[in-house]
Write a protein that holds these residues in place. Structure first.
Motif, short mmCIF file in Angstrom:
data_model
loop_
_atom_site.label_atom_id
_atom_site.label_comp_id
_atom_site.label_asym_id
_atom_site.label_seq_id
_atom_site.Cartn_x
_atom_site.Cartn_y
_atom_site.Cartn_z
N VAL A 34 0.81 -1.22 0.00
CA VAL A 34 0.00 0.00 0.00
C VAL A 34 0.85 1.27 0.00
N HIS A 35 2.12 1.15 0.38
CA HIS A 35 2.99 2.33 0.35
C HIS A 35 4.45 1.90 0.33
N SER A 37 8.45 3.79 0.45
CA SER A 37 9.30 4.97 0.52
C SER A 37 10.66 4.59 -0.05
N SER A 76 5.12 -0.64 3.36
CA SER A 76 3.96 -0.92 4.19
C SER A 76 2.98 -1.76 3.38
N ASP A 78 -0.55 -4.80 3.42
CA ASP A 78 -1.73 -5.35 4.08
C ASP A 78 -1.87 -6.83 3.74
N ASN A 110 4.74 4.21 12.72
CA ASN A 110 3.71 5.23 12.90
C ASN A 110 3.27 5.84 11.57
N ALA A 111 4.20 5.89 10.61
CA ALA A 111 3.87 6.48 9.31
C ALA A 111 3.26 5.47 8.35
N GLY A 112 3.42 4.17 8.65
CA GLY A 112 2.94 3.13 7.75
C GLY A 112 1.44 3.18 7.51
N LYS A 113 1.06 2.91 6.27
CA LYS A 113 -0.35 2.98 5.89
C LYS A 113 -1.01 1.60 5.86
N GLY A 114 -0.23 0.56 6.15
CA GLY A 114 -0.76 -0.79 6.14
C GLY A 114 -0.60 -1.47 7.49
N ASP A 117 4.84 -3.34 8.38
CA ASP A 117 5.85 -2.38 7.93
C ASP A 117 7.24 -2.99 8.08
#
Length: 211
Positions: A34-35, A37, A76, A78, A110-114, A117
């Motif tokens: 899902v994300h 970096s 990140s 799911d 904390n920044a992870g969207k799933g 991480d």
């Protein structure tokens, strides 16, 4: 003279299409991811901080003799836990190492969207010339997503062949999917249309002058 100008314009268009299609859009085939970096590319030539700049993420040139490059960032996902990370060169065999997986710090979690991480630190061996490097994340359910694609040139640029098939884009069955980045075949179609447009423009100019 007009013919020469048309040929030059057509060549420029073909070149621009080739550059655009060189690095595939890895997001097109994501399943669990899902994300991502894409943070830093490390090599003996120095570190490149990407700063969300596609030119830095997708292209790297290092001096001749550079033996490897390391791709650092975090992902990140799911649906399933992150099992590990892999790389391939020019779509070849995928390789992995336990050292590629680094525990995510609190800031990443904390920044992870799933739901899951992880940091990655993937070291890829390089050869002289140009090659296409892909970095992948593998999940516990067996699915593997490409999370980074970078065209790396060591020394003098050269041609290469990408042997990995383009991923299928998940889509709503009722809505036809549209490729986000033309691959080789699509690029050729775009190039042909562009050349035809240049030719038609040349004809229009010619007729106007004669009139």
């Amino acid at each position: 003279m007009k013919k020469i100008i048309s040929i030059i314009l057509a060549t420029m268009l073909l070149a621009s299409v080739a550059v655009f299609a060189a690095v595939p859009d890895v997001k097109a085939g994501w399943t669990n991811t899902v994300h991502v970096s894409n943070d830093i590319i490390k090599s003996a030539a120095g570190n490149v901080t990407c700063d969300n700049d596609d030119a830095k993420i997708n292209y790297l040139t290092v001096p001749a003799g550079t033996a490897d490059a390391t791709f650092w960032g975090w992902v990140s996902g799911d649906n399933a836990a992150i099992e590990g990370f892999y790389y391939s060169v020019n779509g070849g065999e995928k390789a992995t190492d336990a050292a590629f997986t680094v525990a995510a710090e609190d800031a990443v979690i904390n920044a992870g969207k799933g739901a899951y991480d992880s940091r990655y630190d993937v070291k890829v061996p390089l050869t002289e010339g140009t090659q296409l490097v892909r970095v992948y994340v593998k999940y516990a359910d067996g699915k593997m997503d490409a999370i980074w694609a970078c065209e790396v040139t060591v020394g003098t640029a050269s041609d290469y062949t990408d042997n990995e098939a383009a991923p299928e884009t998940p889509s709503n069955p009722e809505t036809p999917s549209t490729p986000s980045n033309p691959e080789t075949g699509d690029a050729m179609i775009v190039a042909i249309v562009a050349v035809a447009a240049v030719a038609l423009a040349g004809v229009a100019v010619s007729k106007k002058v004669r009139a």
